[in-house]
Design a protein around this motif. Sequence first.
Motif, mmCIF file in Angstrom:
data_model
loop_
_atom_site.group_PDB
_atom_site.id
_atom_site.type_symbol
_atom_site.label_atom_id
_atom_site.label_comp_id
_atom_site.label_asym_id
_atom_site.label_seq_id
_atom_site.Cartn_x
_atom_site.Cartn_y
_atom_site.Cartn_z
ATOM 1 N N ASN A 134 0.709 -1.251 0.039
ATOM 2 C CA ASN A 134 0.024 -0.250 -0.026
ATOM 3 C C ASN A 134 0.964 1.175 0.077
ATOM 4 O OD1 ASN A 134 -2.824 0.759 -0.393
ATOM 5 N ND2 ASN A 134 -3.298 0.029 1.588
ATOM 6 N N ALA A 135 1.953 1.058 -0.843
ATOM 7 C CA ALA A 135 3.178 2.277 -0.725
ATOM 8 C C ALA A 135 3.686 2.255 -1.857
ATOM 9 C CB ALA A 135 3.996 2.308 0.534
ATOM 10 N N ALA A 136 4.226 3.330 -2.385
ATOM 11 C CA ALA A 136 5.066 3.391 -3.645
ATOM 12 C C ALA A 136 6.569 2.612 -3.338
ATOM 13 C CB ALA A 136 5.411 4.675 -3.897
ATOM 14 N N VAL A 137 6.725 1.767 -4.423
ATOM 15 C CA VAL A 137 8.141 0.975 -4.011
ATOM 16 C C VAL A 137 8.920 1.508 -5.292
ATOM 17 C CG1 VAL A 137 9.257 -1.297 -4.496
ATOM 18 C CG2 VAL A 137 6.894 -1.209 -3.291
ATOM 19 N N VAL A 138 10.307 1.904 -4.843
ATOM 20 C CA VAL A 138 11.493 2.318 -5.676
ATOM 21 C C VAL A 138 12.698 1.511 -5.607
ATOM 22 C CG1 VAL A 138 12.668 4.340 -6.498
ATOM 23 C CG2 VAL A 138 10.159 4.660 -5.831
ATOM 24 N N ASP A 139 12.977 1.908 -3.894
ATOM 25 C CA ASP A 139 14.303 0.987 -3.787
ATOM 26 C C ASP A 139 14.172 -0.553 -3.832
ATOM 27 O OD1 ASP A 139 15.367 3.354 -3.423
ATOM 28 O OD2 ASP A 139 15.063 3.483 -1.311
ATOM 29 N N CYS A 140 15.022 -1.384 -4.394
ATOM 30 C CA CYS A 140 15.146 -2.659 -4.387
ATOM 31 C C CYS A 140 16.196 -3.411 -4.491
ATOM 32 C CB CYS A 140 13.823 -3.029 -5.521
ATOM 33 S SG CYS A 140 14.530 -2.675 -7.038
ATOM 34 N N CYS A 141 16.310 -4.656 -4.756
ATOM 35 C CA CYS A 141 17.386 -5.300 -4.696
ATOM 36 C C CYS A 141 17.113 -6.508 -5.677
ATOM 37 C CB CYS A 141 17.794 -5.858 -3.420
ATOM 38 S SG CYS A 141 19.293 -7.063 -3.397
ATOM 39 N N ILE A 142 17.966 -6.692 -6.506
ATOM 40 C CA ILE A 142 17.328 -7.792 -7.770
ATOM 41 C C ILE A 142 18.437 -8.736 -7.656
ATOM 42 C CG2 ILE A 142 16.857 -8.054 -10.097
ATOM 43 C CD1 ILE A 142 16.388 -5.307 -10.259
ATOM 44 N N GLY A 143 17.998 -9.873 -7.487
ATOM 45 C CA GLY A 143 19.065 -11.370 -7.811
ATOM 46 C C GLY A 143 19.359 -11.360 -9.174
ATOM 47 N N ILE A 144 20.608 -11.602 -9.428
ATOM 48 C CA ILE A 144 20.854 -12.053 -10.736
ATOM 49 C C ILE A 144 22.090 -13.146 -10.777
ATOM 50 C CG2 ILE A 144 20.949 -9.884 -11.948
ATOM 51 C CD1 ILE A 144 24.062 -9.767 -11.277
ATOM 52 N N PRO A 145 22.293 -14.002 -11.691
ATOM 53 C CA PRO A 145 23.109 -15.300 -11.675
ATOM 54 C C PRO A 145 24.444 -14.556 -11.485
ATOM 55 C CG PRO A 145 21.765 -15.335 -13.475
ATOM 56 C CD PRO A 145 21.337 -13.754 -13.035
ATOM 57 N N VAL A 146 25.391 -15.448 -10.910
ATOM 58 C CA VAL A 146 26.710 -15.014 -10.835
ATOM 59 C C VAL A 146 27.287 -14.879 -12.066
ATOM 60 C CG1 VAL A 146 27.392 -17.490 -10.610
ATOM 61 C CG2 VAL A 146 28.363 -15.629 -9.050
ATOM 62 N N TYR A 147 27.128 -15.608 -12.968
ATOM 63 C CA TYR A 147 27.764 -15.576 -14.377
ATOM 64 C C TYR A 147 27.430 -14.495 -15.090
ATOM 65 C CZ TYR A 147 23.762 -17.892 -15.557
ATOM 66 O OH TYR A 147 22.187 -18.259 -15.533
ATOM 67 N N PHE A 148 26.680 -13.578 -14.658
ATOM 68 C CA PHE A 148 25.977 -12.451 -15.626
ATOM 69 C C PHE A 148 27.130 -11.613 -15.792
ATOM 70 C CE2 PHE A 148 21.249 -11.089 -15.996
ATOM 71 C CZ PHE A 148 20.955 -12.358 -16.537
ATOM 72 N N THR A 149 27.179 -11.075 -17.176
ATOM 73 C CA THR A 149 28.540 -9.984 -17.570
ATOM 74 C C THR A 149 27.978 -8.626 -17.236
ATOM 75 O OG1 THR A 149 27.596 -9.820 -19.549
ATOM 76 C CG2 THR A 149 28.883 -11.642 -19.550
ATOM 77 N N ASP A 150 28.924 -8.093 -17.278
ATOM 78 C CA ASP A 150 28.781 -6.368 -17.060
ATOM 79 C C ASP A 150 27.621 -5.885 -18.126
ATOM 80 O OD1 ASP A 150 30.180 -5.780 -15.040
ATOM 81 O OD2 ASP A 150 32.046 -4.863 -16.225
#
Length: 378
Positions: A134-150
């Motif tokens: 019930n509130a705006a969401v801006v800040d977050c943390c996203i999971g990514i695979p360890v092998y993702f390139t830049d």
Amino acid sequence: MSVVGFDFGNESCIVAVARQRGIDVVLNDESKRETPAIVCFGEKQRFIGTAGAASTMMNPKNAISQIKRLIGRKFSDPELQSDLKSLPFAVTEGPDGFPLIHARYLGELRTFTPIQVLGMLFSDLKGIAEKNLNAAVVDCCIGIPVYFTDIQRRAVLDAAMIAGLHPLRLLHETTATALAYGIYKTDLPENDQLNVAFVDLGHSSMQVCIAGFKKGQLKILGHSYDRNLGGRDFDEVLFRHFAAKFKEEYKIDVYQNARACLRLRAACEKLKKVLSANPEAPLNIECLMEEKDVRGFIKREEFEQISAPILERVKVPLAKALADAGLAVENVHMVEVVGGASRIPAVVKIMTEFFGKELRRTMNATECVAKGCALQCA
Ligand code: ATP
């Protein structure tokens, strides 16, 4: 403002929020904890998540899935080229060398970049979090695979920005899992280090991480991966097996029909899961193609035989992670498995033999990444 953790999988996504009383996985509009990673473009509107998955069979060429495989990769990437062979929608090379997805939307042929499609998915996930909080969401943390390139990491950040999100961090999925494991463990040793191997065999990839725990401390000792080993490889083996069988027995070539391919693949995925719990399983599909009903059957033993080349690859990342951590196998005290494909009995057997100990499933395998992500920034 609340911090939210997103796990965007190749198949499905999970949203977790950090609240005062702990970390919760929140439900989407269909009251599901998992939201399929699918955007389906229609004549009048687009359908995302559960609705997108529901529209896929009716509209396979405009249902965009597997976006995690496409994001931040060049069109010429051989892995992407091999993925494209089994995708029902059209993808071409864009002017910048990255893929362009073609779909019919609102009565017109349009093109979308994988970043735009991921942006749509993120915006749907953001909406799920906002409705729950019930509130705006801006800040977050996203999971990514360890092998993702830049480039892949930057593409994820761009997609998050399109959705109006501000990722405080991109967190390796395996680190998120280890964090979620450690936080609830009350019996961690004060002095000696407890070494835990986390093995995640998901839909399209395998990741292994070895972490050392002490009370209030987590150290990642080593990790490894196979970017192209996951549950879908087993689906593909079954798919090819039954496609060949049906060609011979029913004289139908499913490769010529996008919907028949999708239906057979979906049936093979179900069959694979049934085989995890039963020694044999049937495969029956009504009106698969040319108004023919098809019937098939396979034993677990035969499934394991035809999957042998894939099964052989499971040990490689396990050995690499051990070497990366500089540990002998006896120094790994526990093995925690996550990821749906780790339920396949032949995979369990290989891993148990490799580590010489029983595998544990303490974690909620589906939700640990999202929870770890929410925790990281809480
Ligand atoms: P990725 O890890 O590649 O990003 P993901 O996080 O969406 O993808 P998971 O949800 O961990 O992947 O795993 C999905 C895979 O697990 C699918 O291939 C699914 O068919 C398979 N799977 C789920 N349950 C079982 C089961 N009981 N037996 C065999 N395979 C299963």
